[in-house]
Structure formats: C-alpha cells, structure tokens
Design a protein around this motif. Structure first.
Motif, mmCIF file in Angstrom:
data_model
loop_
_atom_site.group_PDB
_atom_site.id
_atom_site.type_symbol
_atom_site.label_atom_id
_atom_site.label_comp_id
_atom_site.label_asym_id
_atom_site.label_seq_id
_atom_site.Cartn_x
_atom_site.Cartn_y
_atom_site.Cartn_z
ATOM 1 N N ASN A 61 0.794 -1.228 0.000
ATOM 2 C CA ASN A 61 0.000 0.000 0.000
ATOM 3 C C ASN A 61 0.825 1.276 0.000
ATOM 4 O O ASN A 61 0.340 2.319 -0.450
ATOM 5 C CB ASN A 61 -0.934 0.015 1.213
ATOM 6 C CG ASN A 61 -2.009 -1.046 1.128
ATOM 7 O OD1 ASN A 61 -2.019 -1.856 0.213
ATOM 8 N ND2 ASN A 61 -2.904 -1.061 2.093
ATOM 9 N N SER A 62 2.035 1.207 0.525
ATOM 10 C CA SER A 62 2.834 2.442 0.569
ATOM 11 C C SER A 62 4.240 2.295 0.014
ATOM 12 O O SER A 62 4.715 3.170 -0.712
ATOM 13 C CB SER A 62 2.894 3.006 1.994
ATOM 14 O OG SER A 62 3.452 2.077 2.896
ATOM 15 N N PHE A 63 4.928 1.180 0.299
ATOM 16 C CA PHE A 63 6.326 1.075 -0.120
ATOM 17 C C PHE A 63 6.470 0.943 -1.631
ATOM 18 O O PHE A 63 7.247 1.673 -2.259
ATOM 19 C CB PHE A 63 6.998 -0.102 0.584
ATOM 20 C CG PHE A 63 8.493 -0.186 0.341
ATOM 21 C CD1 PHE A 63 9.314 0.896 0.585
ATOM 22 C CD2 PHE A 63 9.072 -1.355 -0.138
ATOM 23 C CE1 PHE A 63 10.688 0.831 0.361
ATOM 24 C CE2 PHE A 63 10.438 -1.431 -0.366
ATOM 25 C CZ PHE A 63 11.248 -0.340 -0.113
ATOM 26 N N ARG A 64 5.711 0.038 -2.227
ATOM 27 C CA ARG A 64 5.791 -0.126 -3.685
ATOM 28 C C ARG A 64 5.410 1.168 -4.416
ATOM 29 O O ARG A 64 6.141 1.604 -5.316
ATOM 30 C CB ARG A 64 4.895 -1.266 -4.139
ATOM 31 C CG ARG A 64 5.350 -2.653 -3.727
ATOM 32 C CD ARG A 64 6.433 -3.186 -4.647
ATOM 33 N NE ARG A 64 6.516 -4.641 -4.597
ATOM 34 C CZ ARG A 64 7.314 -5.388 -5.321
ATOM 35 N NH1 ARG A 64 8.130 -4.827 -6.191
ATOM 36 N NH2 ARG A 64 7.334 -6.705 -5.209
ATOM 37 N N PRO A 65 4.288 1.816 -4.063
ATOM 38 C CA PRO A 65 3.967 3.086 -4.718
ATOM 39 C C PRO A 65 5.029 4.163 -4.482
ATOM 40 O O PRO A 65 5.326 4.956 -5.382
ATOM 41 C CB PRO A 65 2.630 3.486 -4.089
ATOM 42 C CG PRO A 65 2.023 2.195 -3.649
ATOM 43 C CD PRO A 65 3.177 1.352 -3.202
ATOM 44 N N PHE A 66 5.598 4.185 -3.282
ATOM 45 C CA PHE A 66 6.649 5.170 -2.983
ATOM 46 C C PHE A 66 7.850 4.963 -3.902
ATOM 47 O O PHE A 66 8.429 5.926 -4.415
ATOM 48 C CB PHE A 66 7.063 5.027 -1.516
ATOM 49 C CG PHE A 66 8.215 5.901 -1.118
ATOM 50 C CD1 PHE A 66 8.024 7.239 -0.817
ATOM 51 C CD2 PHE A 66 9.500 5.383 -1.022
ATOM 52 C CE1 PHE A 66 9.092 8.046 -0.445
ATOM 53 C CE2 PHE A 66 10.570 6.171 -0.659
ATOM 54 C CZ PHE A 66 10.364 7.520 -0.366
ATOM 55 N N LEU A 67 8.223 3.719 -4.111
ATOM 56 C CA LEU A 67 9.363 3.429 -4.982
ATOM 57 C C LEU A 67 9.099 3.896 -6.412
ATOM 58 O O LEU A 67 10.006 4.375 -7.101
ATOM 59 C CB LEU A 67 9.652 1.927 -4.985
ATOM 60 C CG LEU A 67 10.189 1.328 -3.685
ATOM 61 C CD1 LEU A 67 10.248 -0.185 -3.798
ATOM 62 C CD2 LEU A 67 11.566 1.888 -3.352
ATOM 63 N N LYS A 68 7.864 3.778 -6.852
ATOM 64 C CA LYS A 68 7.535 4.171 -8.217
ATOM 65 C C LYS A 68 7.481 5.689 -8.383
ATOM 66 O O LYS A 68 7.793 6.213 -9.449
ATOM 67 C CB LYS A 68 6.181 3.561 -8.621
ATOM 68 C CG LYS A 68 6.199 2.054 -8.741
ATOM 69 C CD LYS A 68 4.822 1.524 -9.083
ATOM 70 C CE LYS A 68 4.822 0.001 -9.188
ATOM 71 N NZ LYS A 68 3.464 -0.538 -9.475
ATOM 72 N N GLU A 69 7.095 6.387 -7.330
ATOM 73 C CA GLU A 69 6.831 7.822 -7.448
ATOM 74 C C GLU A 69 7.971 8.711 -6.976
ATOM 75 O O GLU A 69 8.079 9.865 -7.387
ATOM 76 C CB GLU A 69 5.574 8.182 -6.637
ATOM 77 C CG GLU A 69 4.314 7.488 -7.132
ATOM 78 C CD GLU A 69 3.157 7.649 -6.166
ATOM 79 O OE1 GLU A 69 3.293 8.441 -5.211
ATOM 80 O OE2 GLU A 69 2.127 6.983 -6.368
ATOM 81 N N LYS A 70 8.810 8.209 -6.105
ATOM 82 C CA LYS A 70 9.810 9.064 -5.470
ATOM 83 C C LYS A 70 11.216 8.698 -5.910
ATOM 84 O O LYS A 70 11.502 7.562 -6.272
ATOM 85 C CB LYS A 70 9.719 8.943 -3.937
ATOM 86 C CG LYS A 70 8.348 9.286 -3.379
ATOM 87 C CD LYS A 70 8.013 10.751 -3.583
ATOM 88 C CE LYS A 70 6.586 11.046 -3.126
ATOM 89 N NZ LYS A 70 6.221 12.455 -3.365
ATOM 90 N N LYS A 71 12.089 9.674 -5.843
ATOM 91 C CA LYS A 71 13.499 9.420 -6.123
ATOM 92 C C LYS A 71 14.188 9.087 -4.810
ATOM 93 O O LYS A 71 14.267 9.912 -3.906
ATOM 94 C CB LYS A 71 14.147 10.650 -6.759
ATOM 95 C CG LYS A 71 15.598 10.412 -7.169
ATOM 96 C CD LYS A 71 16.148 11.559 -7.979
ATOM 97 C CE LYS A 71 17.596 11.261 -8.396
ATOM 98 N NZ LYS A 71 18.152 12.306 -9.265
ATOM 99 N N LEU A 72 14.673 7.884 -4.706
ATOM 100 C CA LEU A 72 15.310 7.447 -3.467
ATOM 101 C C LEU A 72 16.648 8.137 -3.258
ATOM 102 O O LEU A 72 17.402 8.368 -4.198
ATOM 103 C CB LEU A 72 15.535 5.929 -3.485
ATOM 104 C CG LEU A 72 14.298 5.046 -3.329
ATOM 105 C CD1 LEU A 72 14.693 3.595 -3.510
ATOM 106 C CD2 LEU A 72 13.651 5.247 -1.983
ATOM 107 N N GLN A 73 16.923 8.444 -2.010
ATOM 108 C CA GLN A 73 18.241 8.936 -1.623
ATOM 109 C C GLN A 73 19.098 7.719 -1.280
ATOM 110 O O GLN A 73 18.751 6.937 -0.400
ATOM 111 C CB GLN A 73 18.136 9.875 -0.410
ATOM 112 C CG GLN A 73 17.211 11.052 -0.629
ATOM 113 C CD GLN A 73 17.696 11.979 -1.720
ATOM 114 O OE1 GLN A 73 18.876 12.324 -1.779
ATOM 115 N NE2 GLN A 73 16.789 12.379 -2.607
ATOM 116 N N SER A 74 20.191 7.557 -1.967
ATOM 117 C CA SER A 74 20.959 6.314 -1.852
ATOM 118 C C SER A 74 21.580 6.109 -0.482
ATOM 119 O O SER A 74 21.928 4.996 -0.119
ATOM 120 C CB SER A 74 22.061 6.276 -2.917
ATOM 121 O OG SER A 74 22.951 7.365 -2.750
#
Length: 246
Positions: A61-74
């Motif tokens: 509900n949140s992690f998968r959508p977050f990965l698709k929408e946000k640019k991760l800080q490494s």
C-alpha cells in the motif's frame, strides 16, 4: 478539551491506515513510569503520543507506490524514507499542533535510542513485549536474552516504526489498554525468545501464533536481504536504474 485526543486519533488514523500503518495512543507518563530516568521522554506525563506500527499491507500500500513515485536517496534506507514520507504527510494534517516525530532508528549522540519502541508499543496496548522476566525459572542462566513484541493479529509480522508526540495536547482521561497476552504459556514464551535470539533470521519467531496476515514472498525476501544488498534487489525489481559499471 477532553474530546480532542479522540478527534486527533480519528484524523491520524484516516491519514495512515490506508497505507498499512496503525496507531495506538498513550500518555508519555505511562512510558516513563516503567523506565529508568535516563530513558524518559521530556514531556509532561499526560502528553498525548502515538505508537505507529506497519502491518504487512504497508509493503503493497505504501512502499511499492513510494518506490515508483519518489526518487530514493541512496544514503538512507528505502523503508525509512517511505515511513518518513508518510509520517510527514500525516503531520501536515495537524497544522495547528506541534508534532514531534521520533523514528525507530533514531539515536542520541551517545548511541542510546531516543525511544525504546517495544516498551512504547507495550504501554500503548499495541503489542505485548515478551521479555526474560516473563518466563518463570527461565533456562538460560547467564546468557543475555533480548525481548520481542508480538501483535495479537499479526504475530511477529509487523514492525514498530515511530512515535508521534503531540507536544501541546494533554490527554489525562485517555483510557489505558493493556496489551493482549497472546503467548500465555511458559513453553511458548521460551520457544518465542529462543527463536528470536538464536535463529531470528529464519523468521520462525514470527509464527508463534497464527497470524491473520503475513509478509508476501517479495516482502520476506526484501527484509531477509542484507541492507547493503537491498538497493541491488530494487534494481532487479525495476524500481531503480542499473548501477553504472565499475
């Protein structure tokens, strides 16, 4: 206003529950009462606070959508980034309140945790914190044994993510709910603590009771992958661009 904490809880729950997060209110004084002063939270005893846990559904509900929408800080753990994103969004629902967010990984300069999350979960009624003292005549002699929280619905298939403190809200009338003792037998408590302390990587401690919801295969794989290798796993899943060749 006595009803204020009820309205805050409903609004906070509405902001977080669709994303797989659950909240449990407590008074800061309940937490401080069971700990040495060095661990106390420096707010008045009747200050309103919430423990936030992530259920298995958080991953979808949140992690998968977050990965698709946000640019991760490494340089920061992806799950931590996702949790912080949703806690910040939830905080924005309360523009007239001062809300302090304390995450499970946060430490003081001396490396002491800012909040003992499992204790907070226990005093809020979220999950029972099973410790060595809960086993009469334990068999471990001088061996150090760490405790673990078990949720009555999710068993060990959940995580404690944060504590939110509404610094200016007093809730003297908040009802204190005891956590559900869902591992009542001595034998099961021994098995739980031994599985957690000696073989935690296999996850058997999570199944000390039948859980209504567990981690998916992908979720289990993600959390069983060493943190240093998780970015590579996200690349394989297509959530990150491939790393440049050396």
């Amino acid at each position: 206003m006595e009803e204020e904490h009820v309205e805050i809880r409903e609004r906070l729950q509405g902001a977080l529950r669709p994303y797989g997060f659950h909240i449990y209110p407590f008074q800061v004084g309940w937490y401080n009462a069971v700990l040495d002063p060095v661990f106390h939270l420096s707010y008045p005893g009747d200050t309103l606070a919430f423990v936030v846990i992530s259920a298995p559904s958080m991953f979808t509900n949140s992690f998968r959508p977050f990965l698709k929408e946000k640019k991760l800080q490494s340089l920061q753990d992806p799950i931590d980034q996702c949790v912080a994103h949703h806690m910040t969004l939830a905080k924005e629902h309360f523009p007239s309140h001062q809300v302090d967010i304390i995450y499970d990984y946060e430490l003081h300069p001396n490396r002491r945790p800012k909040v003992l999350m499992q204790t907070a979960a226990h005093v809020s009624g979220a999950a029972y914190y099973y410790q060595r003292k809960d086993v009469p005549e334990d068999p471990w002699e001088k061996r150090k044994m760490f405790g673990v929280c078990i949720h009555p619905i999710y068993g060990g298939w959940f995580a404690i993510r944060a504590v939110l403190v509404f610094t200016e809200v007093r809730a003297p009338g908040l009802e204190k709910l005891d956590p559900i003792d869902c591992v009542p037998s001595r034998e099961d408590r021994i098995r739980l603590l031994e599985n957690f302390n000696f073989n935690w990587r296999d996850g058997k401690y999570r199944d000390v009771l039948p859980a209504e919801e567990k981690y998916s295969e992908d979720q289990t794989l993600y959390f069983s992958t060493p943190p240093a290798e998780r970015m590579k796993l996200l690349e394989v899943w297509g959530h990150l661009p491939p790393s440049p060749p050396c």
